[in-house]
Design an enzyme around this catalytic site. Sequence first.
Site, short mmCIF file in Angstrom:
data_model
loop_
_atom_site.label_atom_id
_atom_site.label_comp_id
_atom_site.label_asym_id
_atom_site.label_seq_id
_atom_site.Cartn_x
_atom_site.Cartn_y
_atom_site.Cartn_z
N GLY A 11 3.19 4.16 10.37
CA GLY A 11 2.20 3.83 11.57
C GLY A 11 2.55 2.58 11.88
N ARG A 25 15.60 -13.92 14.11
CA ARG A 25 15.79 -15.54 14.36
C ARG A 25 16.33 -15.93 13.09
NH1 ARG A 25 12.26 -16.94 19.60
NH2 ARG A 25 13.68 -15.66 21.07
N ARG A 72 7.96 9.07 11.15
CA ARG A 72 7.90 9.19 9.87
C ARG A 72 8.98 10.30 9.54
NH1 ARG A 72 2.09 9.06 11.12
NH2 ARG A 72 1.33 7.10 9.95
N ASP A 103 3.20 1.83 2.52
CA ASP A 103 3.60 2.36 1.28
C ASP A 103 4.68 3.33 1.55
OD1 ASP A 103 1.63 3.94 1.93
OD2 ASP A 103 0.73 4.11 0.09
N THR A 105 6.93 3.73 3.74
CA THR A 105 8.12 2.94 4.03
C THR A 105 8.91 2.24 2.64
OG1 THR A 105 7.14 2.54 6.04
CG2 THR A 105 9.00 1.26 5.40
N THR A 126 0.37 -2.89 8.33
CA THR A 126 -0.42 -1.65 8.43
C THR A 126 -1.76 -2.22 8.79
OG1 THR A 126 -1.63 0.04 7.49
CG2 THR A 126 -0.37 -1.43 5.81
N ILE A 127 -2.46 -1.61 9.53
CA ILE A 127 -3.81 -2.07 9.96
C ILE A 127 -4.62 -2.06 8.75
CG2 ILE A 127 -3.33 -1.91 12.55
CD1 ILE A 127 -5.45 0.64 12.05
N ASP A 128 -4.56 -0.89 7.81
CA ASP A 128 -5.27 -0.53 6.75
C ASP A 128 -5.53 -1.36 5.74
OD1 ASP A 128 -5.82 1.71 8.09
OD2 ASP A 128 -4.25 3.08 6.96
N ASP A 130 -4.02 -1.87 2.89
CA ASP A 130 -3.86 -1.12 1.47
C ASP A 130 -2.77 -1.51 0.63
OD1 ASP A 130 -2.69 0.44 3.29
OD2 ASP A 130 -3.45 2.09 2.65
N ARG A 172 -8.07 6.16 6.23
CA ARG A 172 -8.14 7.35 5.72
C ARG A 172 -8.06 7.26 4.13
NH1 ARG A 172 -2.91 10.52 7.89
NH2 ARG A 172 -2.22 8.53 6.89
N GLU A 188 -25.66 -1.49 10.37
CA GLU A 188 -26.80 -1.34 9.36
C GLU A 188 -26.62 -0.67 8.20
OE1 GLU A 188 -27.55 -1.26 12.75
OE2 GLU A 188 -28.52 -3.02 12.41
N GLN A 256 -7.19 1.21 17.87
CA GLN A 256 -7.12 0.05 16.79
C GLN A 256 -5.40 -0.13 16.30
OE1 GLN A 256 -10.43 1.48 13.59
NE2 GLN A 256 -9.87 3.29 14.81
O1 F6P Z 1 -1.99 3.09 10.15
C1 F6P Z 1 -2.60 3.68 9.27
C2 F6P Z 1 -3.53 4.70 9.88
O2 F6P Z 1 -4.33 4.19 10.95
C3 F6P Z 1 -4.65 5.41 8.88
O3 F6P Z 1 -5.76 4.55 8.86
C4 F6P Z 1 -4.98 6.77 9.65
O4 F6P Z 1 -5.46 7.62 8.98
C5 F6P Z 1 -3.39 7.09 10.01
O5 F6P Z 1 -2.83 5.72 10.39
C6 F6P Z 1 -3.38 7.87 11.38
O6 F6P Z 1 -1.92 7.61 11.74
P1 F6P Z 1 -1.11 9.02 12.58
O7 F6P Z 1 -2.25 9.35 13.68
O8 F6P Z 1 -0.14 8.13 13.23
O9 F6P Z 1 -0.91 10.08 11.75
#
Ligand code: F6P
Length: 324
Positions: A11, A25, A72, A103, A105, A126-128, A130, A172, A188, A256
């Site tokens: 992703g 660079r 992928r 991970d 990759t 990765t934005i996650d 994790d 996820r 909340e 996002q």
């Molecule tokens: O980049 C990680 C992530 O944003 C996960 O949180 C999300 O579930 C997943 O990618 C979705 O990615 P795609 O739609 O590319 O399979």
Amino acid sequence: MKKIAFLTSGGDAPGMNAVIRSVVRSCAYHNIIPVGIYNGFDGLIKGDFIEMNARSVKGILNKGGTILKTARSEEFRTKDGRKKAYENVKKQDIDGLIVIGGDGTFTGGLVFHNEFKIPIIGIPVTIDNDIFGTSHTIGYDTALNTVVEVIDKIRDTASSHNRLFFIEVMGRDAGHIALNTGIGAGAEEILIPEEDLGLERLIESLKRSKATGKSSSIVVVAEGDKSGKSVFELKDYVEEHLPGYEARVSVLGHLQRGGSPSCFDRVLASRMGVKAVDSLLENKTNLMVGLSDGLIKLTPLDKAIKGNTNINKELLRVSDIMSI
Ligand code: F6P
């Protein structure tokens, strides 16, 4: 080392281009030829390479996405695919490979090293957030800021209409985005994959909010939250068990993953790219660069892949207190 190749895979995330720029660079600085590979491991198999120089990466620091594209690759999971990839690496005289992603990759990079002994360094993007071995992955900070900005906007309409909003954010398997943006945007309740807070508790908390005078509420839900219910099912559940609330759902989705990287992500990407090239030049391999206590450090790739990034329990408590 005369030639270093690099690819972006999995992703995408804001800051991938800033990493590419940094790697290119750094190579130029050390008189090494930087070779970009298009479409992740698929490009490695097809020999889709491009020789770059310091000027090839002008104007990309602030751009989201990845100029090298990402994918992928199913074929790279096969031994045949990896053999084809290795033949291209040999043909192009590539001396080291930098894999930029999460991970999956890193797993691909590690398998490739184990079979063909090509030196590999990983950069976590990765934005996650994790990945074990770094307090921050590149792209995470930008995603947090994007999500908070959007939730602020949703709050405007939520409070105008006295509504309850369920907002689904990415994650996820990890609740870092949900937990931090939930606190940052004053949610909340926050539902995450790591902890089952229980639907009873959600109902009680919303009841309490209403009783103490709140007319609108925001519940932030991570994609993979432990309740096992989708954000739409959660809305239905709450409407059924807590009449009197008009509820709406907003799924933030792939917005996002886009946008211009934050300053934090640009600096992190620049630092990690430099360290990745330095590490290959020091004949290091099978390592991931990461941020730890403000310093750029190295973690074995297998640990980065297998290790857990635990949720910060203190944040759960802070969220509880803030939503009183
Ligand atoms: O980049 C990680 C992530 O944003 C996960 O949180 C999300 O579930 C997943 O990618 C979705 O990615 P795609 O739609 O590319 O399979």
